[in-house]
Design a protein around this motif. Structure first.
Motif, PDB file in Angstrom:
ATOM      1  N   SER A 115      60.036 -79.064  40.267  1.00  0.00           N
ATOM      2  CA  SER A 115      60.068 -79.651  38.915  1.00  0.00           C
ATOM      3  C   SER A 115      59.564 -79.049  38.034  1.00  0.00           C
ATOM      4  O   SER A 115      58.060 -78.595  37.297  1.00  0.00           O
ATOM      5  CB  SER A 115      59.437 -81.418  39.656  1.00  0.00           C
ATOM      6  OG  SER A 115      59.320 -82.307  38.407  1.00  0.00           O
ATOM      7  N   GLY A 116      60.768 -78.858  37.081  1.00  0.00           N
ATOM      8  CA  GLY A 116      60.011 -78.977  35.883  1.00  0.00           C
ATOM      9  C   GLY A 116      60.170 -77.770  35.328  1.00  0.00           C
ATOM     10  O   GLY A 116      59.895 -76.451  34.347  1.00  0.00           O
ATOM     11  N   SER A 149      67.700 -79.054  35.031  1.00  0.00           N
ATOM     12  CA  SER A 149      68.222 -80.228  34.556  1.00  0.00           C
ATOM     13  C   SER A 149      68.936 -79.248  33.044  1.00  0.00           C
ATOM     14  O   SER A 149      69.557 -79.580  31.979  1.00  0.00           O
ATOM     15  CB  SER A 149      67.502 -81.002  34.066  1.00  0.00           C
ATOM     16  OG  SER A 149      66.656 -81.860  35.460  1.00  0.00           O
ATOM     17  N   THR A 150      67.729 -78.516  32.484  1.00  0.00           N
ATOM     18  CA  THR A 150      67.399 -78.103  30.606  1.00  0.00           C
ATOM     19  C   THR A 150      68.825 -77.679  31.024  1.00  0.00           C
ATOM     20  O   THR A 150      69.999 -77.345  30.144  1.00  0.00           O
ATOM     21  CB  THR A 150      66.578 -77.664  30.576  1.00  0.00           C
ATOM     22  OG1 THR A 150      65.480 -78.387  30.253  1.00  0.00           O
ATOM     23  CG2 THR A 150      67.010 -76.434  28.871  1.00  0.00           C
ATOM     24  N   GLN A 195      70.458 -86.587  36.934  1.00  0.00           N
ATOM     25  CA  GLN A 195      69.893 -87.646  37.547  1.00  0.00           C
ATOM     26  C   GLN A 195      70.220 -88.223  38.020  1.00  0.00           C
ATOM     27  O   GLN A 195      69.402 -89.373  39.129  1.00  0.00           O
ATOM     28  CB  GLN A 195      69.038 -86.870  36.922  1.00  0.00           C
ATOM     29  CG  GLN A 195      67.626 -85.788  38.338  1.00  0.00           C
ATOM     30  CD  GLN A 195      66.381 -85.130  37.734  1.00  0.00           C
ATOM     31  OE1 GLN A 195      66.629 -85.153  36.463  1.00  0.00           O
ATOM     32  NE2 GLN A 195      65.971 -84.450  38.824  1.00  0.00           N
ATOM     33  N   ARG A 248      52.501 -85.600  25.552  1.00  0.00           N
ATOM     34  CA  ARG A 248      53.642 -85.824  26.163  1.00  0.00           C
ATOM     35  C   ARG A 248      53.595 -86.867  25.308  1.00  0.00           C
ATOM     36  O   ARG A 248      53.012 -87.710  26.304  1.00  0.00           O
ATOM     37  CB  ARG A 248      54.558 -85.144  26.804  1.00  0.00           C
ATOM     38  CG  ARG A 248      54.311 -83.756  26.851  1.00  0.00           C
ATOM     39  CD  ARG A 248      55.844 -83.253  26.361  1.00  0.00           C
ATOM     40  NE  ARG A 248      55.171 -81.972  26.745  1.00  0.00           N
ATOM     41  CZ  ARG A 248      55.900 -81.169  28.269  1.00  0.00           C
ATOM     42  NH1 ARG A 248      56.533 -81.700  28.610  1.00  0.00           N
ATOM     43  NH2 ARG A 248      55.159 -79.458  28.726  1.00  0.00           N
ATOM     44  N   GLY A 259      60.855 -85.145  37.190  1.00  0.00           N
ATOM     45  CA  GLY A 259      59.464 -85.414  38.693  1.00  0.00           C
ATOM     46  C   GLY A 259      58.896 -85.248  37.596  1.00  0.00           C
ATOM     47  O   GLY A 259      57.416 -86.050  38.403  1.00  0.00           O
TER      48      GLY A 259
HETATM   49  N1  LIG Z   1      63.070 -82.691  24.750  1.00  0.00           N
HETATM   50  C1  LIG Z   1      61.728 -82.098  25.237  1.00  0.00           C
HETATM   51  N2  LIG Z   1      60.859 -81.941  24.748  1.00  0.00           N
HETATM   52  C2  LIG Z   1      60.089 -81.175  25.312  1.00  0.00           C
HETATM   53  N3  LIG Z   1      59.652 -80.716  26.189  1.00  0.00           N
HETATM   54  C3  LIG Z   1      60.476 -80.871  26.839  1.00  0.00           C
HETATM   55  C4  LIG Z   1      62.025 -82.163  26.554  1.00  0.00           C
HETATM   56  N4  LIG Z   1      62.920 -81.956  27.755  1.00  0.00           N
HETATM   57  C5  LIG Z   1      62.380 -81.539  28.884  1.00  0.00           C
HETATM   58  N5  LIG Z   1      61.119 -80.889  28.725  1.00  0.00           N
HETATM   59  C6  LIG Z   1      60.591 -79.851  29.459  1.00  0.00           C
HETATM   60  O1  LIG Z   1      61.268 -79.157  29.710  1.00  0.00           O
HETATM   61  C7  LIG Z   1      60.382 -78.590  31.416  1.00  0.00           C
HETATM   62  C8  LIG Z   1      61.780 -78.485  31.720  1.00  0.00           C
HETATM   63  O2  LIG Z   1      62.521 -80.259  31.435  1.00  0.00           O
HETATM   64  P1  LIG Z   1      63.725 -79.575  33.274  1.00  0.00           P
HETATM   65  O3  LIG Z   1      64.112 -81.402  32.607  1.00  0.00           O
HETATM   66  O4  LIG Z   1      64.461 -79.007  33.317  1.00  0.00           O
HETATM   67  O5  LIG Z   1      63.206 -79.801  34.237  1.00  0.00           O
HETATM   68  P2  LIG Z   1      64.028 -79.620  36.026  1.00  0.00           P
HETATM   69  O6  LIG Z   1      63.750 -78.659  36.392  1.00  0.00           O
HETATM   70  O7  LIG Z   1      65.202 -80.116  35.562  1.00  0.00           O
HETATM   71  O8  LIG Z   1      63.138 -81.047  36.682  1.00  0.00           O
HETATM   72  P3  LIG Z   1      62.679 -82.317  37.691  1.00  0.00           P
HETATM   73  O9  LIG Z   1      63.499 -81.763  38.860  1.00  0.00           O
HETATM   74  O10 LIG Z   1      61.592 -82.506  37.498  1.00  0.00           O
HETATM   75  O11 LIG Z   1      64.052 -82.695  36.826  1.00  0.00           O
HETATM   76  C9  LIG Z   1      60.173 -79.546  31.662  1.00  0.00           C
HETATM   77  O12 LIG Z   1      58.320 -78.930  31.541  1.00  0.00           O
HETATM   78  C10 LIG Z   1      59.320 -80.299  30.742  1.00  0.00           C
HETATM   79  O13 LIG Z   1      57.983 -81.645  29.779  1.00  0.00           O
END
Ligand SMILES: Nc1ncnc2c1ncn2[C@@H]1O[C@H](COP(=O)(O)OP(=O)(O)OP(=O)(O)O)[C@@H](O)[C@H]1O
Ligand SMILES: Nc1ncnc2c1ncn2[C@@H]1O[C@H](COP(=O)(O)OP(=O)(O)OP(=O)(O)O)[C@@H](O)[C@H]1O
Ligand SMILES: [Mg+2]
Ligand SMILES: [Mg+2]
Lengths: 234, 370, 239, 370, 234
Positions: free
Chosen positions: B33-34, B38-39, B83, D128, D136
């Motif tokens: 997670s994180g 998703s990014t 998601q 945040r 997550g």
């Molecule tokens: N708009 C934003 N500004 C600052 N930080 C962000 C923003 N969007 C996401 N993040 C941070 O970027 C990181 C990656 O987020 P992302 O949603 O891509 O994770 P993920 O791998 O998809 O996690 P999960 O499995 O929980 O969905 C996280 O630490 C989140 O806190």
């Protein structure tokens, strides 16, 4: 009821004219209203503050001033008025179209505000989802944004309609008070209030005006509720 | 498909710096997670414009900040399952499903609405509004909606996270079939080892915004250290095999892998069909003499080629069974008890039923059409 | 009176008197001992406000009707009521207009107006409009121009319609026409063609301000008359 | 706690008719997508007013339509973790966490903010906004928020569905500790057999709005037919055991159950502590003679007491090991090969490492305080 | 600039008074505005349509009529006016307070609409979540609903303020045009337009009015944007 509806032909004409003017003002301000609300809600451009200010002007200025400015701009000698008359044959001065223009302008800030608020409440993630499904911006707007802002659109439209039903200062200043052409209900009411003993006539027309606007209001509420129920934003 | 990503993007304190190529049919983005999954997927979809970098799919440049290229989302023909379902609240389920059809030229439509509806079990929901669906129902509709847009690349961001096992199991074969038959390349975000092992041809492992490993699933799955501690047991060997024959009497299918013959519950696959097997490390026992009187049917002879300490009191033993390496995870106590060393001749003992459907990539039940 | 400065005389006056009355007020400041507070609005609004309990000491109306409205309700002190000023109505045209006319019985106003409009104040409600209509009636031309009349909210707005060229002709007070350099007077309506144009003044029944009589007296004085005349009003003989 | 529910409620076409009692410390609501789990939990929380029926917790009537009683949500002192996180978007994570504190009398606060933040690993997120969290992360904050309101009953609607295994594994012990130490009764919605088996003292199985079974976890888990086909292998015996001793040399712990001694990876539990073991049916093999030279350490002698046909070519064999029944899932081919019958004396062979943390209810790492 | 600010003391007073009146009108209509917007957005009661209608009346009626009705009701001889004066010592008639009342009433429908739209856009699931955390309705409102509708609230307030800056018809009809007491900027502008050669003065005051309202508008935009950024509804 008889007493209420015992109107002179001129008064009947004023009723009809008012409805026509208010409807036309409402319908024609919707497209630019949506456009400008979109620009203000979503756009990032230089002069946005200015645009916002200009849109709000009719609210800020005394109606008489607005009417006078309209006269200077859209009158037969005004730059816009002369241009429109010459190229498109659209004449505003002393016509009901001018009354509609004045009403539309006066109601415009109200409409834009309402629409803008609903646009700002739209979940942009839904628009992103539509984009991934192949919809370009225009389609996204038509199939996702527009339906989602419908309640705000209805609210904005009814505000503009109601405002148009009550608008007086700008209208009479711009297109004067010509029976059958530009004498709307508020002008007729005004005339009554200006003569001793005219209160009864004013009251009667006022009641008619209220009834019409209330009917429109109720209709819009019902419509908005139905749209909202259909939607049930999660 | 070849997906080439070389991108860097900053979100607040979080920095994503991802560079990898993948030529796989289904590329899994795997990470906690994180970690930025998703990014990354939003960058591929075009929902985020990267600070810097380049993404190409099959040579087609989707974005290249240096060349100033940015193909807008709607022109990418990329199906996306989010998601969060993101259904259109003002449309019925049916209208949601059909949404993508409007923008797909008839010639390019390959998904059939009835088949998709059947498969996802959403037939009785068609006239409902999204607000009246349960969490899992929403996600199923979202998957259907993306499929029906007949995309050229499908991005799925943990699409099964809110589904129960039964629904997952129903949908997984469909995703497999998409992968295998339509040649629809898929990028699949998941933090479930089981899902990744079953579906992915390639895996990209992300951690804290960086790519820590990328490569074919077989290779990644054997590196138990890449998996989260809790799921190490889920990792293990991934073997390619063929259907050798069916044993109708017992309802079994015999598969042929390089390691030897392996018996699994009957599969609805023709003889000769390729099959992928996952042999979880925790399902493999090691025997020094060939066991008798034991219910385990699969006993493969081999030689110990590696021994790595695992989590706590465990060791990971690599057993080379005629060229294919099977990984077993046993206790140090057992290792000492059995005096196992590199080069020991041993038997890998695997319970037949450990090959459940989720591990074999068994494909679609016969009656479901696309 | 309920307003902020109890010691000041409060005057409710027709808006068209603003310039003249402001000057007179200034001139009277010494004699009365203070400047009056003057609220300018439409006569109708002011009359109804006085009826509603407004803290006015003096009412100056633009016509006799609204004064009568109040005196009938015993809201003025009848003994203080005076017909203060008179005015004339004139036909005006934009500065550059070539219109020439002699206003007489049956003159062809309709032809002069042509396709345009005749700008007037509201003919039912606003005094200037009422006088204008009466005059046209008396001259026998009302029916021919009735359809071409654009009725403005007040006489100033009617004047605006002419000065912007929106309307080729308009009927306004002589006082308005005189001060506006963008229009020219084409003709003056005969005094006998309409009821006399009179601005009456009176102290209200509720007025208790001790300076009010002094103010009335000053407004009616010859010094004030001079100022009113400069603005184009006629000063009526006291009766 | 005793939770008594007897309710009927209609939502569109869907009718929920649920009647069950549970005196468990953690009651799991288990069932497939759309079976009415969320609806039921919303009824308990007071977010939905039932058409008809009665819900009591520890004798306290929360709703009784006949008596006209309806305790409003905010007076129920019920903590709720939603399927969607529902964080307040206008507050920082810290403010979200502290929200419930305002409404909790200091005397009744039992949750410590620092401990909760540490445990959930959300320390670096405190400033945040929710919009900037990953899926997550949001859910972890939501769990923290509910806990910090120090509720008297905790309702959790699939709180772990969007978490990766590592985070799940970190949070699960905390939920266990809540269950065991604070006496906070918990109602937990899940469609994961593993979660249910590990956490629940009692299970209520829902299907299409009806309660199809309810009872202690041990009983429900042995009825493999209640589980979704895909997860039958996850079912099996649930045994209560005690820590007998620790074997420091090999990092193992020896547990004593009625079935005999069982060796598992070292647990951070004191000698004598009660432990719950799940022995998955698919991890148990059956041997007719005691195996030698095999890496499996746990070999329990017993007698076959039941044989049920399972899915496809499999049979479920119940083996009574000195009073506790262990369930094994083997192929029919093996059964015939080994000539197993009711009454046969056999050995249940279980791989040590099959007892991973998720199956033992191992409890919290020692350093985490509540 | 010199030319613009070269005002007579009375005009300065009008400027000050207008700002005061507009501010007071805005501030005092906020609480009832929120309340009624809540009722209209969430309530289900008999007479909701009626309430909605009454709120919209000032929009529908010509301002003169509204002003006259206010005079009849809140004037010193009016029922409400007499009551308030006697029991609370609140006097509206021909005071600046009356001007504020008139402006407040005229801006009320605009404010209510804006607030109502934002209330309708609030995700009620968040309120449910707050409820489970122990917040009663009032707390839920104060800590969740209110912050979420802040942009709408700001929009509604600024609409009311701008409207108050431009309101003329109802004000002059209700409280007349008394310098230093009820002569707001629009009234002063009106007075200028009523005399020959007053155009320059009118223009000057109009510009001042525009500047003030624009400043308020920009301030509200900035505020709303900051609030919105802080929030970033997911
Ligand atoms: N708009 C934003 N500004 C600052 N930080 C962000 C923003 N969007 C996401 N993040 C941070 O970027 C990181 C990656 O987020 P992302 O949603 O891509 O994770 P993920 O791998 O998809 O996690 P999960 O499995 O929980 O969905 C996280 O630490 C989140 O806190
Ligand atoms: N407002 C509603 N109107 C009509 N039907 C509804 C409504 N809300 C839910 N349902 C239906 O009720 C059923 C139960 O929904 P619920 O959300 O309780 O399921 P669930 O067991 O929580 O499923 P999941 O595991 O997918 O979250 C579903 O079939 C759903 O379609
Ligand atoms: Mg994610
Ligand atoms: Mg649910």
């Amino acid at each position: 009821m008889d007493w209420l509806l015992d109107l002179t032909p001129d008064e009947w004409n004023a009723v009809r004219l008012s409805i026509k003017v208010a409807l036309v003002a409402m319908v024609f301000s919707l497209p630019p209203g949506i456009l400008i609300a979109l620009l203000l809600a979503r756009g990032r451009f230089w002069g946005k503050t200015l645009l916002n200010g200009v849109v709000h002007l009719p609210l800020i200025l005394p109606p008489v001033v607005t009417g006078y400015l309209l006269l200077l701009t859209f009158g037969r000698r005004g730059p816009a008025g002369a241009f429109l008359a010459e190229h498109f044959g659209i004449v505003f001065s002393f016509r009901w179209t001018g009354a509609a223009l004045a009403c539309g302008v006066m109601g415009f800030p109200l409409m834009v505000r309402a629409i803008r608020l609903s646009i700002e409440a739209v979940d942009r993630k839904l628009e992103a989802a539509a984009g991934t499904l192949g919809a370009n911006r225009l389609w996204v707007f038509a199939t996702v944004t527009l339906p989602l802002i419908l309640p705000g659109l209805i609210a904005g439209a009814i505000l503009a309609f109601a405002k148009a039903m009550g608008e007086f200062g700008a209208t009479i200043t711009f297109v004067s008070n010509i029976p059958n052409e530009t004498q709307t209900l508020p002008s007729a009411i005004y005339t009554f209030t200006q003569v001793p003993g005219g209160d009864e006539g004013a009251l009667r027309l006022t009641l008619i005006s209220i009834i019409i606007s209330m009917a429109a209001l109720v209709a819009s509420e019902v419509l908005a509720r139905r749209v909202g129920r259909r939607m049930d934003i999660e | 498909m070849t997906l080439a990503v070389d991108i860097s993007h900053r979100l607040g304190d979080f920095v994503l710096e991802a560079k990898f190529d993948s030529a796989g049919r289904l590329t899994a983005l795997f990470g906690p997670s994180g970690s930025g999954k998703s990014t990354l997927i939003n960058l591929i979809a075009g929902l985020i414009r990267p600070d810097k970098g380049r993404i190409t799919v099959d040579g087609r440049v989707l974005v290249d900040t240096q060349a100033g290229i940015f193909v807008p989302v709607h022109k990418r023909r990329i199906g996306m399952v989010f998601q969060d379902a993101r259904l259109f609240p003002h449309m019925s389920v049916a209208a949601n499903l059909r949404y993508g059809l409007w923008f797909t030229p008839p010639a390019e439509r390959y998904a059939n609405i009835d088949a998709v509806v059947d498969l996802l079990g959403i037939g009785q929901l068609l006239n409902r509004r999204p607000a009246k669906l349960s969490g899992g129902e929403k996600q199923r509709v979202a998957i259907g909606r993306a499929l029906l847009a007949s995309p050229k690349l499908l991005l799925m961001d943990e699409p099964l996270a809110s589904l129960d096992e039964a629904r997952k199991a129903e949908i997984l074969p469909y995703i497999e079939r998409l992968r295998d038959e339509t040649k629809l390349p898929i990028v699949y975000v998941s933090h479930s080892v089981a899902e990744v092992a079953r579906l992915a041809s390639d895996v990209v492992v992300l951690a804290q915004g960086k790519v820590v490993a990328a490569g074919p699933t077989e290779a990644i799955m054997q590196r138990l250290d890449l998996l989260p501690a809790e799921e190490r047991g889920e990792g293990g060997a991934v073997l390619d095999a063929k259907v050798l024959r069916h044993d109708e009497a017992f309802g079994m299918t015999v598969l042929g892998a390089r390691a030897g013959e392996i018996r699994v519950s009957k599969l609805a696959r023709a003889v000769g069909a390729p099959i992928r097997l996952r042999i979880r490390a925790r399902d493999v026992m090691v025997a020094t003499e060939k066991p008798t009187g034991l219910s385990a049917l699969n006993i493969l002879p081999g030689t110990i080629v590696s021994m790595k300490p695992g989590e706590g009191p465990e060791v990971e033993i690599g057993i080379d069974c005629d060229g294919a390496v099977v990984i077993a995870r046993i206790t140090e106590q057992s290792r000492q008890g059995l005096q196992l060393k590199l080069g020991s001749k041993v038997f890998a003992v695997i319970k037949t039923v450990s090959f459940d459907r989720a591990n074999t990539g068994a494909g679609l039940p016969a009656e479901v059409g696309v | 009176p309920a307003h902020a400065d109890d010691s000041k005389v409060t005057v409710f006056a027709a808006a068209s008197l603003k310039d003249a009355l402001d000057a007179v007020n200034k001139a009277c400041e010494k004699k009365v001992g203070e400047a009056a507070t003057i609220s300018y609005a439409a006569s109708s609004a002011l009359a109804k406000q006085i009826e509603g309990g407004a803290p006015a000491d003096v009412f100056v109306s633009a016509d006799l009707d609204w004064m009568k409205y109040l005196s009938d309700k015993k809201l003025t002190k009848p003994e203080t009521e005076v017909q203060l000023l008179g005015n004339q109505i004139v036909l005006v045209a934009p500065k550059d207009s070539k219109a020439k006319v002699k206003i007489e019985k049956g003159f062809d106003l309709a032809k002069l107006v042509g396709d345009g409009k005749l700008a007037m104040a509201d003919v039912k409600a606003v005094p200037a409009g009422k006088y204008g209509k009466a005059s046209l009636d008396a001259l026998g031309v009302w029916s021919s121009v009735e359809g071409k009349v654009a009725q403005a909210e007040n006489v100033r707005a009617a004047l605006k319609l002419v000065s912007t060229g929106e309307a080729p002709l308009g009927i306004v007070y002589a006082t308005d026409a005189k001060a506006d350099k963008t229009v020219k007077v084409v003709g003056t309506f005969p005094e006998d063609s309409h009821p006399p144009i009179i601005y009456p003044i009176a102290q209200t029944a509720d007025s208790k301000d001790k300076d009010a009589p002094a103010f009335l007296k000053c407004v009616e004085s010859p010094a004030a008359a001079k100022i009113f005349k400069e603005q184009g009003f006629t000063v009526l003989k006291k009766k």
